[in-house]
Design an enzyme around this catalytic site. Structure first.
Site, PDB file in Angstrom:
ATOM      1  N   TYR A 192       0.817  -1.214   0.000  1.00 57.30           N
ATOM      2  CA  TYR A 192       0.000   0.000   0.000  1.00 57.30           C
ATOM      3  C   TYR A 192       0.853   1.266   0.000  1.00 57.30           C
ATOM      4  O   TYR A 192       0.374   2.347  -0.357  1.00 57.30           O
ATOM      5  CB  TYR A 192      -0.931   0.017   1.201  1.00 57.30           C
ATOM      6  CG  TYR A 192      -2.025  -1.030   1.167  1.00 57.30           C
ATOM      7  CD1 TYR A 192      -2.237  -1.819   0.049  1.00 57.30           C
ATOM      8  CD2 TYR A 192      -2.844  -1.234   2.260  1.00 57.30           C
ATOM      9  CE1 TYR A 192      -3.223  -2.776   0.011  1.00 57.30           C
ATOM     10  CE2 TYR A 192      -3.853  -2.203   2.244  1.00 57.30           C
ATOM     11  CZ  TYR A 192      -4.035  -2.972   1.116  1.00 57.30           C
ATOM     12  OH  TYR A 192      -5.021  -3.925   1.096  1.00 57.30           O
TER      13      TYR A 192
ATOM     14  N   LYS B 152       3.094 -15.353   2.603  1.00 61.18           N
ATOM     15  CA  LYS B 152       3.050 -16.133   1.369  1.00 61.18           C
ATOM     16  C   LYS B 152       4.500 -16.490   1.008  1.00 61.18           C
ATOM     17  O   LYS B 152       5.009 -16.180  -0.082  1.00 61.18           O
ATOM     18  CB  LYS B 152       2.367 -15.335   0.250  1.00 61.18           C
ATOM     19  CG  LYS B 152       2.020 -16.170  -0.974  1.00 61.18           C
ATOM     20  CD  LYS B 152       1.028 -17.294  -0.695  1.00 61.18           C
ATOM     21  CE  LYS B 152       0.668 -18.016  -2.001  1.00 61.18           C
ATOM     22  NZ  LYS B 152      -0.126 -19.234  -1.749  1.00 61.18           N
TER      23      LYS B 152
ATOM     24  N   ASP C 147      -3.559 -17.843   1.880  1.00 62.05           N
ATOM     25  CA  ASP C 147      -4.707 -18.555   1.338  1.00 62.05           C
ATOM     26  C   ASP C 147      -5.215 -19.606   2.325  1.00 62.05           C
ATOM     27  O   ASP C 147      -6.424 -19.761   2.530  1.00 62.05           O
ATOM     28  CB  ASP C 147      -4.383 -19.176  -0.026  1.00 62.05           C
ATOM     29  CG  ASP C 147      -3.022 -19.852  -0.070  1.00 62.05           C
ATOM     30  OD1 ASP C 147      -2.233 -19.709   0.884  1.00 62.05           O
ATOM     31  OD2 ASP C 147      -2.743 -20.529  -1.077  1.00 62.05           O
TER      32      ASP C 147
ATOM     33  N   ASP D  25      -5.383  -6.591   5.974  1.00 64.64           N
ATOM     34  CA  ASP D  25      -6.597  -5.955   5.464  1.00 64.64           C
ATOM     35  C   ASP D  25      -7.634  -7.017   5.110  1.00 64.64           C
ATOM     36  O   ASP D  25      -8.818  -6.916   5.455  1.00 64.64           O
ATOM     37  CB  ASP D  25      -6.232  -5.115   4.233  1.00 64.64           C
ATOM     38  CG  ASP D  25      -7.317  -4.128   3.846  1.00 64.64           C
ATOM     39  OD1 ASP D  25      -8.367  -4.094   4.504  1.00 64.64           O
ATOM     40  OD2 ASP D  25      -7.109  -3.386   2.875  1.00 64.64           O
TER      41      ASP D  25
ATOM     42  N   ASP E 188     -11.186  -8.194   7.688  1.00 66.42           N
ATOM     43  CA  ASP E 188     -12.558  -8.104   7.183  1.00 66.42           C
ATOM     44  C   ASP E 188     -13.232  -9.472   7.248  1.00 66.42           C
ATOM     45  O   ASP E 188     -14.413  -9.584   7.591  1.00 66.42           O
ATOM     46  CB  ASP E 188     -12.568  -7.581   5.742  1.00 66.42           C
ATOM     47  CG  ASP E 188     -12.536  -6.063   5.683  1.00 66.42           C
ATOM     48  OD1 ASP E 188     -12.305  -5.443   6.741  1.00 66.42           O
ATOM     49  OD2 ASP E 188     -12.721  -5.495   4.600  1.00 66.42           O
TER      50      ASP E 188
END
Length: 363
Positions: free
Chosen positions: A142, A189, A221, A245, A249
């Protein structure tokens, strides 16, 4: 205690819910002998409308010169077509970067009174969920180098982390795990990304100082799958900006009550913290006395706990919210499938009434 709190009502339902949190903070100040001075800040879409930019420097300076900042929400479809560099969400990045709040704490707690709102089976969630996600907030993709080619057919965003940026997040994760179930999961990852392999190296090094804490790793994942398959396996999660992020959520939906979830964004302790509910601006219900103010009120409790070190006062707010839920009071978003019976019992309330109920149980 005398402290200054910067208030950013923001857009949509932000002003509605922040107003109720301020009432609760005032009640706490009166009960425990404190004094808060509030400074209003305009940011997000409201700032775009007024100045053509989402976070003017003088507004950020108000936050930097306060002891803590309470934010409602920013954004909405009204500003969907503004230039990318001045979208309302840029105010969030500006606040996080400017205030140097590098760690976002998002507790994903399933309140026992709202268990029916959880979309998962009872055998999966058991007696409840209590997960703390520590998300890196000022680095990664970001904030990395980005661009778009002249012909508009190629675009890139860069994921970049330093050892120091990772270490402070991982260390914070270990510190919180120390006072919980002594289990830290680092989500990455590492089978694909060099930056994730650095996260693992840092975590393993810092783990040498926390031998009594169980450390494990999950690919993003797999972690996303495990969050719905077996969420009780998690205690504290430490992860990068983008992965955090996504996971926070998801965790908010697993608990079944996004209108109940607060967050704190903290730095090294030398500057003010930033506190906000994790729900959006919901402009379609703004000003209609419908929004649930409890997440913002709980964010105010986190503000008292982490920025002002007032544990008793923070716990008093949380206990009041718990009592309100025990008594069966609900806003529409947390009434869920029991909407008809809640309404029949006269316990369906709006934003202002819910705030008033918290005040009643606080006194």
């Amino acid at each position: 205690m005398e402290k200054t709190i910067a208030l950013i009502p923001g857009d949509g339902i932000g002003p509605d819910v922040v107003a109720e949190a301020v009432n609760v903070l005032d009640a706490v100040a009166k009960k425990y002998g404190h004094k808060w001075t509030y400074k209003n800040v305009i940011a997000g879409g409201a700032a775009i409308d007024k100045w053509g930019k989402p976070l003017p420097q003088d507004q950020l300076d108000i936050c930097l010169n306060s002891d803590a900042t309470l934010l409602g929400a920013v954004g909405g479809p009204k500003w969907d077509n503004v230039a990318p560099e001045i979208r309302p969400e840029k105010a969030l990045l500006g606040l996080r970067g400017g205030m140097k709040v590098f760690a976002n704490l998002r507790p994903a707690v399933m309140w026992k009174q709202l268990k029916d709102a959880c979309p998962l089976k009872d055998e999966i969630v058991g007696e409840g969920l209590d997960i703390l996600v520590v998300r890196e907030l000022t680095g990664g993709i970001y904030f990395g180098e980005r661009g778009t080619s002249a012909d508009g057919k190629t675009a890139w965003d860069t994921e970049k982390y330093t050892w120091a940026e990772i270490e402070r997040i991982v260390r914070m994760g270990f510190e919180f795990a120390k006072n919980r179930k002594k289990h830290l999961t680092v989500v990455d990852k590492a089978n694909i990304l060099n930056s994730s392999r650095l996260w693992r190296a840092v975590a393993e090094k810092v783990h040498e100082e926390y031998k009594d804490i169980t450390l494990d790793f999950l690919y993003i994942d797999n972690a996303a799958m495990q969050m719905v398959r077996a969420p009780r396996q998690f205690d504290v999660i430490a992860t990068s900006n983008m992965f955090g992020d996504i996971l926070t959520d998801e965790a908010s939906q697993v608990t079944g009550s996004i209108g109940m979830l607060a967050s704190a964004s903290l730095g090294d302790g030398t500057g003010p913290g930033l506190y906000e509910p994790i729900h959006g601006s919901a402009p379609d219900i703004a000003g209609k006395d419908i929004a649930n103010p409890l997440a913002t009120i709980l964010s105010a409790a986190m503000l008292l706990r982490y920025s002002f070190k007032l544990e008793t006062e923070a716990k008093a707010i949380e206990d009041a919210v718990n009592a309100v839920l025990d008594a069966g009071w609900r806003t529409g978003d947390i009434a869920g499938s029991h909407m008809a019976e809640v309404k029949a019992a006269g316990k369906l309330v709006g934003t202002k009434k819910m705030g008033e109920l918290v005040l009643e149980y606080l006194k």
